[in-house]
Design a protein around this motif. Structure first.
Motif, PDB file in Angstrom:
ATOM      1  N   VAL A  46       0.841  -1.197   0.000  1.00 49.96           N
ATOM      2  CA  VAL A  46       0.000   0.000   0.000  1.00 49.96           C
ATOM      3  C   VAL A  46       0.879   1.252   0.000  1.00 49.96           C
ATOM      4  O   VAL A  46       0.706   2.157  -0.820  1.00 49.96           O
ATOM      5  N   LYS A  62      15.508  -0.439   2.553  1.00 42.35           N
ATOM      6  CA  LYS A  62      14.176   0.018   2.123  1.00 42.35           C
ATOM      7  C   LYS A  62      14.163   1.535   1.933  1.00 42.35           C
ATOM      8  O   LYS A  62      13.562   2.057   0.987  1.00 42.35           O
ATOM      9  N   TYR A 111      12.621   4.143  10.592  1.00 43.45           N
ATOM     10  CA  TYR A 111      11.991   4.436  11.895  1.00 43.45           C
ATOM     11  C   TYR A 111      12.639   3.657  13.037  1.00 43.45           C
ATOM     12  O   TYR A 111      12.413   3.968  14.203  1.00 43.45           O
ATOM     13  N   TYR A 128      -0.988  -4.950  15.715  1.00 44.27           N
ATOM     14  CA  TYR A 128      -1.770  -6.152  15.389  1.00 44.27           C
ATOM     15  C   TYR A 128      -1.413  -7.364  16.246  1.00 44.27           C
ATOM     16  O   TYR A 128      -2.243  -8.245  16.428  1.00 44.27           O
ATOM     17  N   VAL A 161     -11.254  -0.258   2.595  1.00 47.12           N
ATOM     18  CA  VAL A 161     -11.246  -0.170   1.129  1.00 47.12           C
ATOM     19  C   VAL A 161     -12.583  -0.611   0.530  1.00 47.12           C
ATOM     20  O   VAL A 161     -12.996  -0.120  -0.528  1.00 47.12           O
ATOM     21  N   ASN A 182       9.215  -8.231   3.634  1.00 49.10           N
ATOM     22  CA  ASN A 182       8.834  -7.904   2.242  1.00 49.10           C
ATOM     23  C   ASN A 182       9.236  -6.488   1.865  1.00 49.10           C
ATOM     24  O   ASN A 182       9.213  -5.570   2.677  1.00 49.10           O
TER      25      ASN A 182
HETATM   26  P1  NDP Z   1       2.889  -4.180   3.727  1.00 44.86           P
HETATM   27  O1  NDP Z   1       3.267  -4.683   2.383  1.00 44.86           O
HETATM   28  O2  NDP Z   1       3.115  -2.747   4.045  1.00 44.86           O
HETATM   29  O3  NDP Z   1       3.581  -5.116   4.798  1.00 44.86           O
HETATM   30  C1  NDP Z   1       3.531  -4.826   6.137  1.00 44.86           C
HETATM   31  C2  NDP Z   1       4.752  -3.960   6.544  1.00 44.86           C
HETATM   32  O4  NDP Z   1       4.494  -3.394   7.808  1.00 44.86           O
HETATM   33  C3  NDP Z   1       6.030  -4.749   6.727  1.00 44.86           C
HETATM   34  O5  NDP Z   1       6.709  -4.934   5.524  1.00 44.86           O
HETATM   35  C4  NDP Z   1       6.802  -3.887   7.727  1.00 44.86           C
HETATM   36  O6  NDP Z   1       7.701  -3.037   7.022  1.00 44.86           O
HETATM   37  C5  NDP Z   1       5.722  -3.028   8.386  1.00 44.86           C
HETATM   38  N1  NDP Z   1       5.667  -3.233   9.839  1.00 44.86           N
HETATM   39  C6  NDP Z   1       5.505  -4.383  10.525  1.00 44.86           C
HETATM   40  N2  NDP Z   1       5.522  -4.160  11.857  1.00 44.86           N
HETATM   41  C7  NDP Z   1       5.707  -2.814  12.012  1.00 44.86           C
HETATM   42  C8  NDP Z   1       5.836  -1.954  13.142  1.00 44.86           C
HETATM   43  N3  NDP Z   1       5.759  -2.429  14.401  1.00 44.86           N
HETATM   44  N4  NDP Z   1       6.038  -0.633  12.928  1.00 44.86           N
HETATM   45  C9  NDP Z   1       6.128  -0.145  11.669  1.00 44.86           C
HETATM   46  N5  NDP Z   1       6.016  -0.913  10.553  1.00 44.86           N
HETATM   47  C10 NDP Z   1       5.811  -2.231  10.734  1.00 44.86           C
HETATM   48  O7  NDP Z   1       1.341  -4.486   3.977  1.00 44.86           O
HETATM   49  P2  NDP Z   1       0.130  -3.856   3.175  1.00 44.86           P
HETATM   50  O8  NDP Z   1       0.641  -2.856   2.231  1.00 44.86           O
HETATM   51  O9  NDP Z   1      -0.711  -4.953   2.679  1.00 44.86           O
HETATM   52  O10 NDP Z   1      -0.694  -3.122   4.322  1.00 44.86           O
HETATM   53  C11 NDP Z   1      -0.213  -1.899   4.882  1.00 44.86           C
HETATM   54  C12 NDP Z   1      -1.214  -1.420   5.934  1.00 44.86           C
HETATM   55  O11 NDP Z   1      -2.460  -1.130   5.304  1.00 44.86           O
HETATM   56  C13 NDP Z   1      -1.502  -2.417   7.037  1.00 44.86           C
HETATM   57  O12 NDP Z   1      -1.624  -1.735   8.255  1.00 44.86           O
HETATM   58  C14 NDP Z   1      -2.832  -3.012   6.617  1.00 44.86           C
HETATM   59  O13 NDP Z   1      -3.554  -3.513   7.709  1.00 44.86           O
HETATM   60  C15 NDP Z   1      -3.499  -1.787   6.003  1.00 44.86           C
HETATM   61  N6  NDP Z   1      -4.565  -2.064   5.038  1.00 44.86           N
HETATM   62  C16 NDP Z   1      -5.793  -1.508   5.286  1.00 44.86           C
HETATM   63  C17 NDP Z   1      -6.816  -1.660   4.405  1.00 44.86           C
HETATM   64  C18 NDP Z   1      -8.115  -0.987   4.686  1.00 44.86           C
HETATM   65  O14 NDP Z   1      -9.119  -1.302   4.027  1.00 44.86           O
HETATM   66  N7  NDP Z   1      -8.160  -0.075   5.644  1.00 44.86           N
HETATM   67  C19 NDP Z   1      -6.669  -2.476   3.182  1.00 44.86           C
HETATM   68  C20 NDP Z   1      -5.311  -2.974   2.983  1.00 44.86           C
HETATM   69  C21 NDP Z   1      -4.308  -2.773   3.898  1.00 44.86           C
HETATM   70  P3  NDP Z   1       8.984  -2.347   7.733  1.00 44.86           P
HETATM   71  O15 NDP Z   1      10.158  -3.144   7.321  1.00 44.86           O
HETATM   72  O16 NDP Z   1       8.954  -0.969   7.171  1.00 44.86           O
HETATM   73  O17 NDP Z   1       8.756  -2.391   9.223  1.00 44.86           O
END
Ligand code: NDP
Length: 334
Positions: free
Chosen positions: A159, A184, A200, A251, A278, A326
């Motif tokens: 996203v 990243k 961060y 989460y 969404v 990822n």
């Molecule tokens: P991502 O591809 O962004 O994957 C999740 C990423 O979150 C990880 O790669 C990691 O990256 C990061 N992350 C994990 N733990 C933490 C933390 N404690 N603090 C900060 N970053 C963290 O997932 P999506 O793109 O699929 O989803 C992104 C967000 O959008 C999520 O919160 C998801 O729930 C939300 N979403 C909401 C929707 C809606 O309808 N409201 C629909 C789809 C998604 P890093 O290495 O940077 O930590």
């Protein structure tokens, strides 16, 4: 008879999910009934919202039952068809992921067009639900306008990487992203053309954001919550808008997590913080697919995938997603 290998929920995770929370089983699939098709899945998606469905409480999607095969988005090829509208060989998008094969009502699938140079897995990412989340969240929910300074957290994910690039292509004055590793961060600025990015994990978020956006921000696209949201509120200029999309930092929490300590600033700065799903924004899908598809074709918008191979790797892909393994969309390729 077809054998489907499937991932079932074995136990409800406490905190971060573990291998023992999943069970892999082989099930026998009957021939599809009238009006159904049988698909062999090619790509599965794992998404953060699935973590909520593993709990015994209703999130915005119903919980998975223990012993149930989990569900989620998938792209498959039709191997048997008992419905003339979806022929054998068609590629379809559907919700019977976390398994190798499925019988599905033909009217519940979407037949996918094949675009030159775009893998079918993109329909689970940049050209699918995560892409639409970015598009609708930024343009409609946060009411982005050209000239805004935009900050997105989770910026290297599915996203977030779309949000930052759409903002740039729509005329943002400055696009800032945060992510969890130096690689990243480099990817955001060097390949995705963010104006600034910070890790961060390298210090307080508020300091990273202040250095990247010394004059403040107009729009915050929140994928993370917690400290990120507090920092964004602190950096927002008067009449700033935040699209609250996700709070992945919470989460796996086992206790209630504290709110940002500076919520009082919402009043003085007249901020708007708007949560969204969404689902109600699918009316934008065709516009989104056309615009984002055009940017992909012209090379102006890039997307990445992190690919895990094989159905048995699905739990690890999901756990890896929650840990930041990822860049771009986490995909399982079967
Ligand atoms: P991502 O591809 O962004 O994957 C999740 C990423 O979150 C990880 O790669 C990691 O990256 C990061 N992350 C994990 N733990 C933490 C933390 N404690 N603090 C900060 N970053 C963290 O997932 P999506 O793109 O699929 O989803 C992104 C967000 O959008 C999520 O919160 C998801 O729930 C939300 N979403 C909401 C929707 C809606 O309808 N409201 C629909 C789809 C998604 P890093 O290495 O940077 O930590």
């Amino acid at each position: 008879m077809t054998t489907s290998r499937e991932v079932q929920l074995a136990a409800r995770p406490v905190g971060a999910p573990r291998d023992s929370d999943f069970n892999l089983v082989n099930l026998t699939l009957a021939a599809p009934a009238a009006g159904q098709i049988q698909v062999r899945n090619l790509y599965l998606t794992v998404d953060p919202y699935m973590r909520g469905r593993m709990n015994d409480t209703r999130s915005y999607a119903a919980p998975f039952a223990i012993g149930e095969t989990m569900t989620g988005g998938a792209v498959g090829v039709v191997t048997h068809s008992e419905d003339a509208s979806v022929p054998v060989g068609a590629h379809v998008l559907h919700d019977q992921g976390w398994r190798t094969h499925a019988n599905i009502d033909a009217r519940r699938v979407k037949v996918l067009p094949e675009l030159p140079g775009v893998p079918l897995s993109a329909y689970l990412g940049v050209l699918g639900m995560p892409g639409l989340t970015a598009y609708a969240g930024l343009l409609r929910v946060a009411e982005f306008k050209a000239g805004d300074v935009v900050f997105v957290s989770g910026a290297a994910g599915a996203v977030g990487s779309a949000v930052g690039q759409i903002a740039r292509l729509k005329g943002a004055a400055r696009v800032i992203g945060s992510a969890g590793s130096a690689d990243k961060v480099r990817h955001l600025t060097d390949t995705l053309r963010f104006d600034a990015a910070f890790n961060y994990k390298g210090g307080p978020v508020a300091e990273g954001l202040k250095a990247a956006a010394p004059d403040g921000i107009d729009v915050y696209f929140d994928n993370v919550g917690g400290e990120h949201l507090e920092a964004a509120i602190g950096s927002m200029r008067p009449h700033g808008r935040a699209a609250i999309c996700g709070m992945i930092s919470q989460y796996n929490a086992t206790e209630p997590t504290p709110a940002p300590r500076n919520l009082v600033q919402i009043i003085g700065k007249q901020l708007t913080l708007r949560g969204f799903l969404v689902g109600p924004h699918y009316d934008l899908f065709d516009t989104f697919a056309q615009e984002v598809g055009g940017w992909i074709a012209s090379g102006e918008l890039k997307f990445d995938e992190t690919v895990v191979e094989g159905i048995d790797g699905t739990p690890a892909a999901f756990m890896g997603l929650l840990q930041g393994q990822n860049t771009g969309k986490m995909i399982v390729k079967l």
